[in-house]
Design a protein around this motif. Structure first.
Motif, PDB file in Angstrom:
ATOM      1  N   SER A  12       0.840  -1.206   0.000  1.00  0.00           N
ATOM      2  CA  SER A  12       0.000   0.000   0.000  1.00  0.00           C
ATOM      3  C   SER A  12       0.867   1.245   0.000  1.00  0.00           C
ATOM      4  CB  SER A  12      -0.885   0.024   1.258  1.00  0.00           C
ATOM      5  OG  SER A  12      -1.522   1.285   1.382  1.00  0.00           O
ATOM      6  N   ARG A  14      -0.942   4.210  -0.205  1.00  0.00           N
ATOM      7  CA  ARG A  14      -2.013   5.195  -0.012  1.00  0.00           C
ATOM      8  C   ARG A  14      -1.631   6.180   1.099  1.00  0.00           C
ATOM      9  NH1 ARG A  14      -6.805   5.986   2.713  1.00  0.00           N
ATOM     10  NH2 ARG A  14      -6.373   4.268   4.142  1.00  0.00           N
ATOM     11  N   GLU A  18      -3.316   2.272   6.308  1.00  0.00           N
ATOM     12  CA  GLU A  18      -3.459   1.468   7.532  1.00  0.00           C
ATOM     13  C   GLU A  18      -2.569   0.226   7.465  1.00  0.00           C
ATOM     14  OE1 GLU A  18      -5.341   1.998  10.226  1.00  0.00           O
ATOM     15  OE2 GLU A  18      -6.474   3.745   9.566  1.00  0.00           O
ATOM     16  N   SER A  19      -2.326  -0.255   6.259  1.00  0.00           N
ATOM     17  CA  SER A  19      -1.547  -1.490   6.103  1.00  0.00           C
ATOM     18  C   SER A  19      -0.123  -1.346   6.638  1.00  0.00           C
ATOM     19  CB  SER A  19      -1.468  -1.896   4.630  1.00  0.00           C
ATOM     20  OG  SER A  19      -2.741  -2.019   4.089  1.00  0.00           O
ATOM     21  N   GLU A  84      -6.947  -4.727   0.272  1.00  0.00           N
ATOM     22  CA  GLU A  84      -7.849  -5.093  -0.832  1.00  0.00           C
ATOM     23  C   GLU A  84      -8.481  -3.813  -1.371  1.00  0.00           C
ATOM     24  OE1 GLU A  84     -10.556  -8.528  -0.509  1.00  0.00           O
ATOM     25  OE2 GLU A  84     -12.157  -7.072  -0.842  1.00  0.00           O
ATOM     26  N   TYR A  85      -8.306  -3.593  -2.681  1.00  0.00           N
ATOM     27  CA  TYR A  85      -8.915  -2.445  -3.344  1.00  0.00           C
ATOM     28  C   TYR A  85      -9.879  -2.966  -4.415  1.00  0.00           C
ATOM     29  CZ  TYR A  85      -5.260   0.659  -1.393  1.00  0.00           C
ATOM     30  OH  TYR A  85      -4.426   1.360  -0.561  1.00  0.00           O
ATOM     31  N   ASN A  86     -11.132  -2.637  -4.286  1.00  0.00           N
ATOM     32  CA  ASN A  86     -12.133  -3.045  -5.273  1.00  0.00           C
ATOM     33  C   ASN A  86     -12.032  -4.532  -5.598  1.00  0.00           C
ATOM     34  OD1 ASN A  86     -13.185  -0.363  -5.499  1.00  0.00           O
ATOM     35  ND2 ASN A  86     -11.335   0.159  -6.642  1.00  0.00           N
ATOM     36  N   SER A  87     -11.985  -5.310  -4.549  1.00  0.00           N
ATOM     37  CA  SER A  87     -11.932  -6.774  -4.620  1.00  0.00           C
ATOM     38  C   SER A  87     -10.651  -7.324  -5.228  1.00  0.00           C
ATOM     39  CB  SER A  87     -13.134  -7.361  -5.377  1.00  0.00           C
ATOM     40  OG  SER A  87     -14.325  -6.946  -4.753  1.00  0.00           O
ATOM     41  N   SER A 115      -8.148  -5.259   5.330  1.00  0.00           N
ATOM     42  CA  SER A 115      -9.268  -4.420   4.911  1.00  0.00           C
ATOM     43  C   SER A 115      -9.937  -3.758   6.107  1.00  0.00           C
ATOM     44  CB  SER A 115     -10.272  -5.202   4.060  1.00  0.00           C
ATOM     45  OG  SER A 115     -11.367  -5.614   4.826  1.00  0.00           O
ATOM     46  N   SER A 116     -10.683  -2.724   5.816  1.00  0.00           N
ATOM     47  CA  SER A 116     -11.399  -2.012   6.882  1.00  0.00           C
ATOM     48  C   SER A 116     -12.749  -2.666   7.148  1.00  0.00           C
ATOM     49  CB  SER A 116     -11.592  -0.541   6.491  1.00  0.00           C
ATOM     50  OG  SER A 116     -12.226  -0.467   5.235  1.00  0.00           O
ATOM     51  N   SER A 117     -13.129  -3.636   6.304  1.00  0.00           N
ATOM     52  CA  SER A 117     -14.393  -4.340   6.518  1.00  0.00           C
ATOM     53  C   SER A 117     -14.124  -5.621   7.313  1.00  0.00           C
ATOM     54  CB  SER A 117     -15.038  -4.694   5.170  1.00  0.00           C
ATOM     55  OG  SER A 117     -14.393  -5.823   4.615  1.00  0.00           O
TER      56      SER A 117
HETATM   57  C1  LIG Z   1      -9.548   2.328  -3.794  1.00  0.00           C
HETATM   58  C2  LIG Z   1     -10.058   1.567  -2.602  1.00  0.00           C
HETATM   59  C3  LIG Z   1     -10.841   0.456  -2.793  1.00  0.00           C
HETATM   60  C4  LIG Z   1     -11.290  -0.302  -1.704  1.00  0.00           C
HETATM   61  N1  LIG Z   1     -11.960  -1.476  -1.923  1.00  0.00           N
HETATM   62  C5  LIG Z   1     -12.212  -2.311  -0.882  1.00  0.00           C
HETATM   63  C6  LIG Z   1     -12.720  -3.631  -1.112  1.00  0.00           C
HETATM   64  O1  LIG Z   1     -12.926  -4.055  -2.221  1.00  0.00           O
HETATM   65  N2  LIG Z   1     -12.953  -4.411  -0.032  1.00  0.00           N
HETATM   66  C7  LIG Z   1     -12.703  -3.992   1.247  1.00  0.00           C
HETATM   67  O2  LIG Z   1     -12.928  -4.751   2.191  1.00  0.00           O
HETATM   68  N3  LIG Z   1     -12.227  -2.739   1.497  1.00  0.00           N
HETATM   69  C8  LIG Z   1     -11.968  -1.898   0.457  1.00  0.00           C
HETATM   70  N4  LIG Z   1     -11.442  -0.623   0.693  1.00  0.00           N
HETATM   71  C9  LIG Z   1     -11.231  -0.185   2.060  1.00  0.00           C
HETATM   72  C10 LIG Z   1      -9.866  -0.651   2.548  1.00  0.00           C
HETATM   73  O3  LIG Z   1      -9.998  -1.938   3.086  1.00  0.00           O
HETATM   74  C11 LIG Z   1      -9.310   0.292   3.629  1.00  0.00           C
HETATM   75  O4  LIG Z   1      -9.184   1.598   3.093  1.00  0.00           O
HETATM   76  C12 LIG Z   1      -7.945  -0.162   4.133  1.00  0.00           C
HETATM   77  O5  LIG Z   1      -7.506   0.760   5.114  1.00  0.00           O
HETATM   78  C13 LIG Z   1      -6.982  -0.246   2.976  1.00  0.00           C
HETATM   79  O6  LIG Z   1      -5.621  -0.324   3.347  1.00  0.00           O
HETATM   80  P1  LIG Z   1      -4.663   0.963   3.270  1.00  0.00           P
HETATM   81  O7  LIG Z   1      -5.139   1.868   4.365  1.00  0.00           O
HETATM   82  O8  LIG Z   1      -3.300   0.432   3.501  1.00  0.00           O
HETATM   83  O9  LIG Z   1      -4.837   1.583   1.932  1.00  0.00           O
HETATM   84  C14 LIG Z   1     -11.002   0.136  -0.380  1.00  0.00           C
HETATM   85  C15 LIG Z   1     -10.227   1.291  -0.207  1.00  0.00           C
HETATM   86  C16 LIG Z   1      -9.731   1.991  -1.286  1.00  0.00           C
HETATM   87  C17 LIG Z   1      -8.835   3.177  -1.052  1.00  0.00           C
END
Ligand SMILES: Cc1cc2nc3c(=O)[nH]c(=O)nc-3n(C[C@H](O)[C@H](O)[C@H](O)COP(=O)(O)O)c2cc1C
Length: 191
Positions: A12, A14, A18-19, A84-87, A115-117
């Motif tokens: 990540s 971004r 968070e990762s 995970e971004y957009n699956s 993921s945040s979910s």
């Molecule tokens: C472009 C984008 C797409 C995302 N798609 C998903 C997804 O498909 N499934 C999911 O569970 N979370 C999704 N999220 C939420 C991420 O799980 C959450 O932002 C997490 O903190 C991502 O890690 P990062 O903070 O290192 O970027 C998405 C976030 C971003 C920025």
């Protein structure tokens, strides 16, 4: 005692990612294991350009990629911490992986999805495993999905959930098993 080198790729870049907390936790954990040396390989710091051609076909290697190749060659196994971004997995991660190939051959890969979910990035796990297999790596069967990452860590990086800590322990023991098993056999056979 033989030391195994297991670097951790942070997938990540971004803003406010968070990762990064997960990757720090993984580096600390691996660093505390007997017989393991590790290092964080942060794609943000590497800042690799978009892959116009694979390293082995280039005479003008972009900055950072030769070092990345050296780390992958040296590695006995590799951990990827990816959101995970957009699956799927982030493009920046695929871009970095695509530069190389032989470096990954027959090496175990631990894929830690974030993921945040509540789903913990499980959808990107299977697609990243496909990529790793194509590159000649060996994704380990164990999983370590990180759900609701924003709640799992305190600001100082402490893990709030003891169950996650235990799961992580079991996961890295499993990775170590594959690391040792494949390293021993790689030493006995020609590449
Ligand atoms: C472009 C984008 C797409 C995302 N798609 C998903 C997804 O498909 N499934 C999911 O569970 N979370 C999704 N999220 C939420 C991420 O799980 C959450 O932002 C997490 O903190 C991502 O890690 P990062 O903070 O290192 O970027 C998405 C976030 C971003 C920025």
């Amino acid at each position: 005692m033989e030391m195994f080198y297991i670097p951790v790729i942070l997938g990540s870049i971004r803003r406010d990612r968070e990762s990064a907390k997960v990757a720090s936790f993984v580096v600390d954990y691996l660093g505390g294991m007997n017989g393991v040396a590790t290092q964080l390989l942060d794609l943000k710091a590497m800042s690799l350009p978009m892959m116009e051609e694979r390293l082995r076909f280039r005479k003008d290697a972009p900055p950072g990629i030769v070092q990345f190749s050296t780390q992958m060659k040296r590695a006995n196994s590799i951990v990827i911490v990816t959101p995970e971004y957009n699956s799927g997995y982030p493009g920046v991660l695929k871009n970095a992986l695509d530069y190389l190939k032989d470096e990954y051959k027959r090496k175990p890969f631990g894929i830690v999805t974030v993921s945040s979910s509540t789903l913990g990035g499980m959808l990107c796990l299977s697609s990243l495993r496909e990529v790793v297999l194509h590159l000649g790596g060996v994704p380990i069967p164990a999983i370590l999905p990180v759900s609701r990452v924003q709640e799992l860590f305190l600001p100082d990086g402490t893990v709030t959930d003891p169950v996650f800590r235990r799961r992580a322990g079991a996961y890295f023991e499993e990775l170590f098993w594959f690391t040792e098993a494949l390293a021993v056999h790689r030493q006995k056979t020609t590449p």
